[in-house]
Enzyme design. Structure first.
Site, PDB file in Angstrom:
ATOM      1  N   CYS A 171       0.887  -1.170   0.000  1.00  0.00           N
ATOM      2  CA  CYS A 171       0.000   0.000   0.000  1.00  0.00           C
ATOM      3  C   CYS A 171       0.922   1.216   0.000  1.00  0.00           C
ATOM      4  O   CYS A 171       2.140   1.080   0.043  1.00  0.00           O
ATOM      5  CB  CYS A 171      -0.848   0.029   1.270  1.00  0.00           C
ATOM      6  SG  CYS A 171      -1.879  -1.405   1.454  1.00  0.00           S
ATOM      7  N   ARG A 202       2.143   1.403  -6.139  1.00  0.00           N
ATOM      8  CA  ARG A 202       2.361   0.487  -5.009  1.00  0.00           C
ATOM      9  C   ARG A 202       1.090  -0.243  -4.628  1.00  0.00           C
ATOM     10  O   ARG A 202       1.113  -1.182  -3.823  1.00  0.00           O
ATOM     11  CB  ARG A 202       2.884   1.263  -3.810  1.00  0.00           C
ATOM     12  CG  ARG A 202       4.222   1.947  -4.002  1.00  0.00           C
ATOM     13  CD  ARG A 202       4.524   2.888  -2.851  1.00  0.00           C
ATOM     14  NE  ARG A 202       4.474   2.178  -1.609  1.00  0.00           N
ATOM     15  CZ  ARG A 202       5.546   1.589  -1.053  1.00  0.00           C
ATOM     16  NH1 ARG A 202       6.708   1.648  -1.664  1.00  0.00           N
ATOM     17  NH2 ARG A 202       5.461   0.955   0.096  1.00  0.00           N
ATOM     18  N   TRP A 248      -3.561  -1.935  -1.486  1.00  0.00           N
ATOM     19  CA  TRP A 248      -3.506  -3.250  -2.144  1.00  0.00           C
ATOM     20  C   TRP A 248      -4.043  -4.194  -1.079  1.00  0.00           C
ATOM     21  O   TRP A 248      -3.414  -4.396  -0.031  1.00  0.00           O
ATOM     22  CB  TRP A 248      -2.070  -3.598  -2.527  1.00  0.00           C
ATOM     23  CG  TRP A 248      -1.961  -4.841  -3.356  1.00  0.00           C
ATOM     24  CD1 TRP A 248      -2.071  -4.942  -4.706  1.00  0.00           C
ATOM     25  CD2 TRP A 248      -1.754  -6.172  -2.867  1.00  0.00           C
ATOM     26  NE1 TRP A 248      -1.910  -6.244  -5.102  1.00  0.00           N
ATOM     27  CE2 TRP A 248      -1.736  -7.029  -4.000  1.00  0.00           C
ATOM     28  CE3 TRP A 248      -1.576  -6.745  -1.604  1.00  0.00           C
ATOM     29  CZ2 TRP A 248      -1.543  -8.405  -3.906  1.00  0.00           C
ATOM     30  CZ3 TRP A 248      -1.382  -8.110  -1.498  1.00  0.00           C
ATOM     31  CH2 TRP A 248      -1.374  -8.932  -2.639  1.00  0.00           C
ATOM     32  N   ASN A 253       0.408   0.860   6.100  1.00  0.00           N
ATOM     33  CA  ASN A 253       1.006  -0.038   5.112  1.00  0.00           C
ATOM     34  C   ASN A 253       1.629  -1.171   5.907  1.00  0.00           C
ATOM     35  O   ASN A 253       2.553  -0.938   6.683  1.00  0.00           O
ATOM     36  CB  ASN A 253       2.067   0.703   4.291  1.00  0.00           C
ATOM     37  CG  ASN A 253       2.788  -0.229   3.340  1.00  0.00           C
ATOM     38  OD1 ASN A 253       2.266  -1.271   2.978  1.00  0.00           O
ATOM     39  ND2 ASN A 253       4.013   0.138   2.969  1.00  0.00           N
ATOM     40  N   GLY A 254       1.110  -2.383   5.760  1.00  0.00           N
ATOM     41  CA  GLY A 254       1.655  -3.512   6.507  1.00  0.00           C
ATOM     42  C   GLY A 254       0.535  -4.453   6.934  1.00  0.00           C
ATOM     43  O   GLY A 254      -0.594  -4.355   6.457  1.00  0.00           O
ATOM     44  N   GLU A 304      12.329 -14.840 -17.304  1.00  0.00           N
ATOM     45  CA  GLU A 304      12.022 -13.411 -17.190  1.00  0.00           C
ATOM     46  C   GLU A 304      11.063 -12.983 -18.294  1.00  0.00           C
ATOM     47  O   GLU A 304      10.109 -12.230 -18.063  1.00  0.00           O
ATOM     48  CB  GLU A 304      13.310 -12.598 -17.233  1.00  0.00           C
ATOM     49  CG  GLU A 304      13.141 -11.092 -17.238  1.00  0.00           C
ATOM     50  CD  GLU A 304      12.404 -10.540 -16.039  1.00  0.00           C
ATOM     51  OE1 GLU A 304      12.158 -11.277 -15.056  1.00  0.00           O
ATOM     52  OE2 GLU A 304      12.012  -9.359 -16.088  1.00  0.00           O
ATOM     53  N   LYS A 323       7.440 -11.290 -17.595  1.00  0.00           N
ATOM     54  CA  LYS A 323       7.043  -9.994 -18.167  1.00  0.00           C
ATOM     55  C   LYS A 323       5.709 -10.123 -18.892  1.00  0.00           C
ATOM     56  O   LYS A 323       4.806  -9.336 -18.724  1.00  0.00           O
ATOM     57  CB  LYS A 323       8.115  -9.497 -19.154  1.00  0.00           C
ATOM     58  CG  LYS A 323       9.380  -8.965 -18.531  1.00  0.00           C
ATOM     59  CD  LYS A 323       9.253  -7.682 -17.773  1.00  0.00           C
ATOM     60  CE  LYS A 323       8.907  -7.761 -16.355  1.00  0.00           C
ATOM     61  NZ  LYS A 323       9.735  -8.322 -15.363  1.00  0.00           N
ATOM     62  N   GLU A 375       2.637 -10.951 -16.474  1.00  0.00           N
ATOM     63  CA  GLU A 375       2.222  -9.968 -15.461  1.00  0.00           C
ATOM     64  C   GLU A 375       1.607  -8.716 -16.079  1.00  0.00           C
ATOM     65  O   GLU A 375       0.891  -7.992 -15.376  1.00  0.00           O
ATOM     66  CB  GLU A 375       3.357  -9.608 -14.521  1.00  0.00           C
ATOM     67  CG  GLU A 375       4.497  -8.828 -15.088  1.00  0.00           C
ATOM     68  CD  GLU A 375       5.504  -8.451 -13.997  1.00  0.00           C
ATOM     69  OE1 GLU A 375       5.136  -8.234 -12.842  1.00  0.00           O
ATOM     70  OE2 GLU A 375       6.697  -8.369 -14.326  1.00  0.00           O
ATOM     71  N   HIS A 428      10.772 -33.382 -22.414  1.00  0.00           N
ATOM     72  CA  HIS A 428      10.477 -34.188 -21.211  1.00  0.00           C
ATOM     73  C   HIS A 428       9.121 -33.840 -20.626  1.00  0.00           C
ATOM     74  O   HIS A 428       8.914 -33.954 -19.424  1.00  0.00           O
ATOM     75  CB  HIS A 428      11.594 -33.982 -20.178  1.00  0.00           C
ATOM     76  CG  HIS A 428      12.938 -34.375 -20.678  1.00  0.00           C
ATOM     77  ND1 HIS A 428      13.327 -35.689 -20.829  1.00  0.00           N
ATOM     78  CD2 HIS A 428      13.962 -33.626 -21.156  1.00  0.00           C
ATOM     79  CE1 HIS A 428      14.556 -35.730 -21.325  1.00  0.00           C
ATOM     80  NE2 HIS A 428      14.971 -34.488 -21.544  1.00  0.00           N
TER      81      HIS A 428
HETATM   82  C1  AGP Z   1       8.833  -8.062 -11.655  1.00  0.00           C
HETATM   83  O1  AGP Z   1       8.427  -7.502 -12.884  1.00  0.00           O
HETATM   84  C2  AGP Z   1       7.737  -8.021 -10.613  1.00  0.00           C
HETATM   85  N1  AGP Z   1       7.230  -6.720 -10.449  1.00  0.00           N
HETATM   86  C3  AGP Z   1       8.132  -8.690  -9.313  1.00  0.00           C
HETATM   87  O2  AGP Z   1       8.405 -10.042  -9.595  1.00  0.00           O
HETATM   88  C4  AGP Z   1       9.372  -8.121  -8.603  1.00  0.00           C
HETATM   89  O3  AGP Z   1      10.540  -8.396  -9.340  1.00  0.00           O
HETATM   90  C5  AGP Z   1       9.488  -8.794  -7.227  1.00  0.00           C
HETATM   91  O4  AGP Z   1       8.354  -8.452  -6.472  1.00  0.00           O
HETATM   92  C6  AGP Z   1      10.758  -8.393  -6.459  1.00  0.00           C
HETATM   93  O5  AGP Z   1      10.744  -7.023  -6.200  1.00  0.00           O
HETATM   94  P1  AGP Z   1      12.098  -6.354  -5.606  1.00  0.00           P
HETATM   95  O6  AGP Z   1      13.145  -6.511  -6.676  1.00  0.00           O
HETATM   96  O7  AGP Z   1      11.726  -4.930  -5.351  1.00  0.00           O
HETATM   97  O8  AGP Z   1      12.457  -7.098  -4.362  1.00  0.00           O
END
Ligand code: AGP
Length: 614
Positions: free
Chosen positions: A2, A27, A74, A100-101, A487, A491, A494, A510
């Site tokens: 958040c 965030r 969030w 936030n938490g 990766e 990308k 997400e 496999h």
């Molecule tokens: C990557 O595109 C994502 N947003 C997510 O996997 C991110 O890499 C992960 O949450 C780690 O974040 P950080 O590097 O700030 O620790």
């Protein structure tokens, strides 16, 4: 996860809060809200969805008297609903709070408060906290710092994590903030004060900031602030100067932050390397490691911990350090490491990689490694972040703020740092001077080669648009291209919500090859010369089953006609740096597919930029 913001000053409080929330929205964006003191009462306005919905609801009737707080959510505890949106108001209307938490023991505290006659309108842990503060306030007899003391007493009962900002209608010129494991900084303006979860909400107003540490609280007025511990011991806060500019957190002429940050990679790579080569250009150097060459020579194992994209960077680091420095490397998901009780050597070096420096799983992994007595270092992008401050040294990426939820420039910078680390460690062992010089030259040429790939943006856009209608995709690569395949899959999934998976190219026979059909395109990373022929065989295996194939290959590679449906050629480079060049087309491919599908690229559904819950 958040974001919180606060302002005390003579300007338009609501507008400053809304502007700040817009910059923090990456965030978390399930709901947004602001609260302020207005005519000696606390006024709260909140809306579901984006900050714009909240802005549209703010009319001339909302006139806060010089103080206010704001929040974008969030959802963790409780559904995405207006009742659960922050700021939360205490039962008797004395306090408002943004958080936030996660408060782990909120149910037992809620039960206690219900017994005392408190009633609740939401499902959140945060509403429990604001009422616990009110409970202590109403019980508190001392007049000195009653507001601050009530917050301290309430937090002593809390188990969990928090970054909070609190208003009290009986103390209209004062804001109390506190942090434990969730980031919080104070911005010091000219007769005005700011608080925020991260610097991008403050940088437009001031560069003078104080980062709160875990267990610290602050009482803030328009002209001053004081920092204390939970035991009310005064702390001389350390002021820092932000090295970001407002342009760094603005989209500029780009339609999305993600595209801006993809295009910033040549500069981000230059920044990652700046001042970090030896005078004879035969090795790398990192002042922040705080380890002498002799101590680095003693390292007999390295463990990397991270999450998500940063974890992919760790996998590439493993290839590079094992190949060029001959040091055994392990890679662990942060969330797994902290419970795995992994048997490590006494000279194991632990690195945590985290762009935000606030990922709670990675912070917990760092704390676990420190608890076991391992030397813990961080590779991170945010100066003053929790992981940066809690580690025993490390390397800043200097990528500049990364706002797009999908990490791009931070990833390639992390891989660049990992390559430089492999070079440094390799030159402390068996790598020759000549090999070191060749490695450094390849690194210095990297930004220009990335720029050349970026010049193919439109070519890659046309390819991407051909595949935007698919719902499944495989990404395949060998050796250091396997993490790049992972990766690329991350990308795509997400930001476009297409189901995508990454595999070692030889692995598909496999099992995964059962997925292959005309409806499951395959994206091959095939830049390495030594395995190109074998990868071409894998391509023919999937072509024989009607799959469409896109491939990234290095200039000069001999690819038989008709072998692929689409081909993206990238410049040749040192094999240690191929993962960086191969990643750029994947980022653009995912971006243009998500754009073609009309997805919300910078704020994908269900995601947030910094995951500060476990
Ligand atoms: C990557 O595109 C994502 N947003 C997510 O996997 C991110 O890499 C992960 O949450 C780690 O974040 P950080 O590097 O700030 O620790």
């Amino acid at each position: 996860m958040c974001s919180i913001i606060g302002y005390i000053g003579n300007r338009d409080v609501a507008q400053i809060l809304l502007d700040g929330l817009s910059r923090l929205e990456y965030r978390g964006y399930d709901s947004a809200g602001i609260a302020g003191i207005q005519c000696e009462e606390i006024s709260v306005v909140k809306r579901l969805g984006r900050v714009k919905n909240l802005s549209d609801a703010i009319d001339e009737s909302v006139k806060f008297d010089g103080i206010g707080i704001g929040h974008t959510r969030w959802a963790t505890h409780g559904s995405v609903s207006l009742e659960n949106a922050h700021p939360h108001l205490s039962f008797h209307g004395i306090f408002s709070l943004v958080h936030n938490g996660v408060i782990e023991n909120y149910e037992s505290i809620k039960h206690f408060l219900v017994e005392k006659g408190y009633e609740f309108y939401s499902e959140t842990d945060t509403e429990v906290l604001v009422n616990l503060i009110e409970y202590h306030f109403k019980k508190e007899t001392s007049l000195e710092n009653k507001f601050l003391v009530s917050v301290q007493k309430a937090l002593l009962h809390v188990r969990g994590t928090y970054g909070i900002a609190v208003l009290c209608k009986h103390s209209p010129g004062e804001m109390v903030v506190a942090r434990k494991s969730s980031p919080l900084l104070i911005g010091i303006g000219d007769n005005e004060m700011f608080i925020a979860s991260d610097a991008c909400a403050i940088v437009a107003h001031t560069h003078n900031v104080v980062y709160l540490n875990d267990g610290e609280l602050a009482s803030i007025t328009q002209s001053d602030f004081s920092v204390v511990t939970m035991k009310n011991e005064k702390i001389d806060a350390v002021k820092c100067e932000l090295d970001w500019r407002i342009e760094d957190v603005s989209r500029g002429e780009h339609e999305h932050f993600m595209l801006k940050e993809i295009c910033e990679q040549p500069v981000a790579l230059q920044n990652a390397m700046r001042g970090r080569f030896s005078d004879d250009l035969s090795t790398a150097k990192f002042g922040g490691l705080r380890l002498s060459p002799r101590e680095l020579r003693q390292v007999d194992r390295i463990l990397f911990c991270a999450c998500g994209t940063a974890w992919h960077a760790c996998l590439i680091a493993e290839y590079l350090i094992e190949k060029y420095a001959r040091i055994p490397v392990e890679v662990a998901y942060s969330s797994e490491f902290r419970y795995s009780n992994a048997p490590l050597e006494k000279n194991t070096l632990v690195f945590v990689i985290s762009q935000s420096g606030e990922t709670l799983d990675s912070f917990a992994a760092l704390q676990e490694a420190k608890r076991k007595g391992y030397r813990t270092l961080a590779i991170t992008n945010v100066v003053g972040s929790t992981i940066a401050r809690e580690s025993e040294g490390g390397i800043y990426q200097h990528s500049g703020p990364e706002i797009g939820v999908a990490s791009t420039k931070a990833f390639t910078a992390q891989v660049c740092v990992a390559a430089m680390l492999a070079l440094l460690l390799g030159r402390l062992r068996d790598m020759s001077f000549d090999d070191g010089v060749a490695f450094v030259q390849a690194l210095l040429q990297l930004p220009e080669k990335v720029s050349k790939i970026l010049e193919k943006k439109d070519e890659i856009r046309l390819i991407a648009e051909k595949y935007a209608h698919h719902e499944d995709m495989l990404f395949l690569g060998r050796q250091s291209m396997f993490p790049v395949a992972l990766e690329g899959a991350l990308k795509l999934k997400e930001i476009s919500y297409i189901h995508a998976e990454g595999y070692p190219a030889a692995e598909i026979k496999h099992g995964p090859i059962a997925l292959i059909s005309g409806k499951c395109p395959c994206f091959f990373l095939a830049t390495q010369r030594n395995t190109l022929q074998k990868t071409l065989s894998n391509i023919l295996e999937v072509k024989a089953r009607n799959a469409m194939v896109i491939a990234v290959v290095a200039e000069g590679s001999k690819i038989p006609p008709g072998c692929t449906d689409d081909l993206i050629v990238v410049p040749e480079t040192h094999d240690a740096l191929e993962p960086i060049l191969a990643t750029i087309p994947l980022q653009l491919f995912a971006y243009y597919i998500a754009k073609a599908r009309g997805c919300d690229i910078d704020k994908p559904r269900n995601l947030a930029k910094s995951v500060t819950v476990e």
